[in-house]
Scaffold this motif. Structure first.
Motif, short mmCIF file in Angstrom:
data_model
loop_
_atom_site.label_atom_id
_atom_site.label_comp_id
_atom_site.label_asym_id
_atom_site.label_seq_id
_atom_site.Cartn_x
_atom_site.Cartn_y
_atom_site.Cartn_z
N MET A 1 0.84 -1.16 0.00
CA MET A 1 0.00 0.00 0.00
C MET A 1 0.90 1.23 0.00
N HIS A 2 0.58 2.17 -0.86
CA HIS A 2 1.38 3.38 -0.98
C HIS A 2 0.47 4.61 -0.89
N GLY A 3 0.76 5.50 0.05
CA GLY A 3 0.02 6.74 0.17
C GLY A 3 0.93 7.80 0.76
N GLY A 4 0.82 9.03 0.26
CA GLY A 4 1.78 10.04 0.67
C GLY A 4 3.16 9.55 0.30
N ASP A 5 4.11 9.65 1.24
CA ASP A 5 5.46 9.13 1.01
C ASP A 5 5.71 7.87 1.82
N LEU A 6 4.65 7.20 2.28
CA LEU A 6 4.80 5.99 3.09
C LEU A 6 4.26 4.77 2.36
N SER A 7 4.77 3.63 2.76
CA SER A 7 4.23 2.37 2.25
C SER A 7 4.29 1.31 3.34
N PHE A 8 3.38 0.35 3.22
CA PHE A 8 3.36 -0.79 4.13
C PHE A 8 2.84 -2.00 3.39
N THR A 9 3.18 -3.16 3.91
CA THR A 9 2.71 -4.42 3.34
C THR A 9 1.31 -4.69 3.88
N PRO A 10 0.32 -4.84 3.00
CA PRO A 10 -1.06 -5.06 3.49
C PRO A 10 -1.20 -6.40 4.19
N VAL A 11 -1.97 -6.39 5.29
CA VAL A 11 -2.23 -7.62 6.04
C VAL A 11 -3.70 -8.01 5.98
N PHE A 12 -4.54 -7.12 5.47
CA PHE A 12 -5.96 -7.43 5.33
C PHE A 12 -6.26 -7.65 3.86
N PRO A 13 -7.26 -8.48 3.55
CA PRO A 13 -7.47 -8.92 2.17
C PRO A 13 -8.23 -7.97 1.26
N GLU A 14 -8.90 -6.97 1.80
CA GLU A 14 -9.80 -6.18 0.97
C GLU A 14 -9.34 -4.73 0.83
N ASP A 15 -9.72 -4.13 -0.28
CA ASP A 15 -9.59 -2.69 -0.47
C ASP A 15 -10.88 -2.24 -1.12
N THR A 16 -11.86 -1.94 -0.28
CA THR A 16 -13.19 -1.57 -0.78
C THR A 16 -13.35 -0.06 -0.89
N GLY A 17 -12.26 0.68 -0.63
CA GLY A 17 -12.37 2.13 -0.66
C GLY A 17 -12.78 2.72 0.67
#
Length: 158
Positions: free
Chosen positions: A1-17
């Motif tokens: 996941m990338h937002g702003g200048d940060l990123s992290f590895t997603p641990v949850f399965p969904e991206d529903t907005g």
């Protein structure tokens, strides 16, 4: 996941907005998972603009938490308890972390009293912009709290 200048590895399965409801933020990306009917855990990152009043990491962490607690995420908000508020370093950049418990007037059938929420705001050196991570897990959910802590430990500046 990338937002702003940060990123992290997603641990949850969904991206529903779901994270897009952070209307005070920019470039938001997030992931979530339903924890029980009517409740979800979420992690997101993005940017905050100085023009919107977000000027320092500490002030912005508090301001963002106030926005979150008073948003549609927490209909029935009854209060919050600070767990910690402290200076942090993310991938070599200075920031501020604020962890709270947010309590809600539980709707019928909801088993949790609210969420453990953490906001981390980082100054990555981009003029007029700060970057943030926000994570929300049900109070008392040890497994998801561990996932939150692991995700925070792995935050990176892009």
């Amino acid at each position: 996941m990338h937002g702003g200048d940060l990123s992290f590895t997603p641990v949850f399965p969904e991206d529903t907005g779901y994270a897009q409801q952070m209307t005070w933020a920019w470039d938001v990306d997030g992931t979530e998972e339903e924890t029980e009917p009517g409740w979800a855990a979420m992690m997101a990152d993005g940017a905050l603009h100085a023009d919107d009043g977000f000027r320092t990491s500490e002030q912005s962490a508090e301001g963002m938490m106030q926005c979150i607690a008073s948003s549609a995420y927490y209909d029935g908000f009854t209060g919050r308890k600070n767990v910690f508020s402290k200076a942090v370093t993310v991938d070599g950049h200075q920031g501020w972390a604020l962890r709270v418990q947010i309590f809600v007037d539980k709707p019928a059938g909801l088993s949790v009293p609210g969420d453990t929420a953490e906001v981390i705001v980082v100054d990555t050196g981009k003029p007029g912009q700060l970057s943030f991570f926000a994570g929300f897990v049900p109070i008392g959910d040890q497994h998801r709290t561990q996932l939150l802590d692991q995700t925070i430990a792995g935050l990176q500046v892009d």
